[in-house]
Design a protein around this motif. Structure first.
Motif, PDB file in Angstrom:
ATOM      1  N   VAL A  30     -44.661 -14.506  23.466  1.00  0.00           N
ATOM      2  CA  VAL A  30     -45.583 -15.538  22.979  1.00  0.00           C
ATOM      3  C   VAL A  30     -44.909 -16.413  21.919  1.00  0.00           C
ATOM      4  O   VAL A  30     -45.022 -17.634  21.930  1.00  0.00           O
ATOM      5  N   LYS A  31     -44.171 -15.796  21.011  1.00  0.00           N
ATOM      6  CA  LYS A  31     -43.476 -16.551  19.967  1.00  0.00           C
ATOM      7  C   LYS A  31     -42.448 -17.501  20.563  1.00  0.00           C
ATOM      8  O   LYS A  31     -42.321 -18.650  20.132  1.00  0.00           O
ATOM      9  N   GLU A  32     -41.685 -17.009  21.549  1.00  0.00           N
ATOM     10  CA  GLU A  32     -40.675 -17.869  22.188  1.00  0.00           C
ATOM     11  C   GLU A  32     -41.335 -19.037  22.905  1.00  0.00           C
ATOM     12  O   GLU A  32     -40.842 -20.168  22.887  1.00  0.00           O
ATOM     13  N   ALA A  33     -42.472 -18.771  23.506  1.00  0.00           N
ATOM     14  CA  ALA A  33     -43.177 -19.838  24.215  1.00  0.00           C
ATOM     15  C   ALA A  33     -43.704 -20.893  23.230  1.00  0.00           C
ATOM     16  O   ALA A  33     -43.662 -22.098  23.493  1.00  0.00           O
ATOM     17  N   LYS A  39     -40.729 -27.558  20.282  1.00  0.00           N
ATOM     18  CA  LYS A  39     -39.539 -28.391  20.531  1.00  0.00           C
ATOM     19  C   LYS A  39     -39.846 -29.503  21.524  1.00  0.00           C
ATOM     20  O   LYS A  39     -39.388 -30.630  21.386  1.00  0.00           O
ATOM     21  N   GLN A  40     -40.651 -29.184  22.526  1.00  0.00           N
ATOM     22  CA  GLN A  40     -40.992 -30.189  23.518  1.00  0.00           C
ATOM     23  C   GLN A  40     -41.852 -31.310  22.901  1.00  0.00           C
ATOM     24  O   GLN A  40     -41.673 -32.484  23.200  1.00  0.00           O
ATOM     25  N   LYS A  41     -42.775 -30.917  22.017  1.00  0.00           N
ATOM     26  CA  LYS A  41     -43.606 -31.919  21.357  1.00  0.00           C
ATOM     27  C   LYS A  41     -42.765 -32.842  20.484  1.00  0.00           C
ATOM     28  O   LYS A  41     -42.965 -34.049  20.451  1.00  0.00           O
ATOM     29  N   GLU A  42     -41.816 -32.253  19.721  1.00  0.00           N
ATOM     30  CA  GLU A  42     -40.942 -33.049  18.865  1.00  0.00           C
ATOM     31  C   GLU A  42     -40.116 -34.027  19.687  1.00  0.00           C
ATOM     32  O   GLU A  42     -39.921 -35.186  19.304  1.00  0.00           O
TER      33      GLU A  42
END
Length: 256
Positions: A30-33, A39-42
């Motif tokens: 869950v943390k990795e996700a 990162k994708q949002k940034e």
């Protein structure tokens, strides 16, 4: 719920983490996700399309930071006249080196409105200062008028008190010499209004009314001249020489 606030316990979100190694714990997956999603949002924010205003600002700043090339017609003309890059303008090279700074007009007001506003603000400030100055002057005048009025009233009360003292002294001294009627009705206390009004009715000529100050001066002179008595000393002297030798003067100020 929006994409940015996705439910991490939903089936849609959990399906995204199925490619994680099966031996990894659920919490770690869950943390990795979540980290991958952040990162994708940034990246999406960085790659979003810039507005026209932002593009215009960036283009202007880039142009201002770039030196004029030899292809610029104006710069080429200056070079033909002997100008070199980095040199000051003018025949001696002592003029401006940097370009005139660019001021961006951010409103829709016409040219000259800034000067009009500035002049109007200065006029309003001038009027405000004049009002404050006039108010201060009026307050100062009011204070001074009040002090003058208080001082005048205090002096008038003192004159009235001195006049009553001189009338009592005159009645006592006159009586000691066998005088039964005062020279003037107001010389003695209590012999005043009725007698004066009767005498005034008998006279056809208009008589100027004496003030308390006038009466006090006349009465103190009478006491000094007839009885050798000084109201301010509170003493009846033996004769005129004794009075002149030992009395400081014929006014209250001489005795202060």
């Amino acid at each position: 719920m929006s994409d940015e606030e996705e439910d991490y316990m939903s089936d849609a979100f959990l399906s995204k983490i199925q490619d994680v190694k099966p031996g990894v714990s659920m919490v770690r997956r869950v943390k990795e996700a979540i980290k991958k999603e952040a990162k994708q949002k940034e990246k999406n924010i960085q790659n979003r399309q810039k507005t026209f205003k932002e593009q215009e600002t960036e283009s202007r700043e880039a142009a201002l930071q770039t030196s004029i090339s030899n292809q610029n017609k104006g710069f080429a003309l200056l070079q033909k006249m002997g100008y070199k890059a980095g040199q000051g303008l003018g025949k001696e090279g002592a003029g401006r080196v940097d370009p005139i700074p660019l001021n961006i007009k951010a409103n829709r007001e016409g040219f000259g409105m800034e000067e009009v506003k500035k002049r109007k603000a200065e006029e309003e400030l001038h009027h405000y200062r004049q009002k404050v100055r006039a108010k201060q002057q009026n307050e100062a005048k009011s204070v001074e008028d009040f002090r003058t009025r208080v001082r005048t009233e205090r002096e008038e009360r003192k004159i009235e008190a001195d006049l009553r003292r001189s009338q009592r002294s005159c009645e006592q001294l006159d009586s000691q010499k066998g005088v039964s009627v005062p020279r003037e009705a107001w010389y003695w206390p209590g012999v005043d209004a009725d007698n004066e009004d009767d005498a005034a009715e008998e006279e056809e000529e208009e008589v100027t009314e004496l003030t308390s100050f006038d009466k006090l001066q006349i009465l103190t002179s009478y006491l000094r001249g007839i009885h050798f008595y000084c109201l301010w000393c509170g003493t009846a002297y033996n004769d005129e020489d004794d009075l002149c030798s030992n009395c400081p003067g014929d006014t209250a100020a001489d005795h202060e």
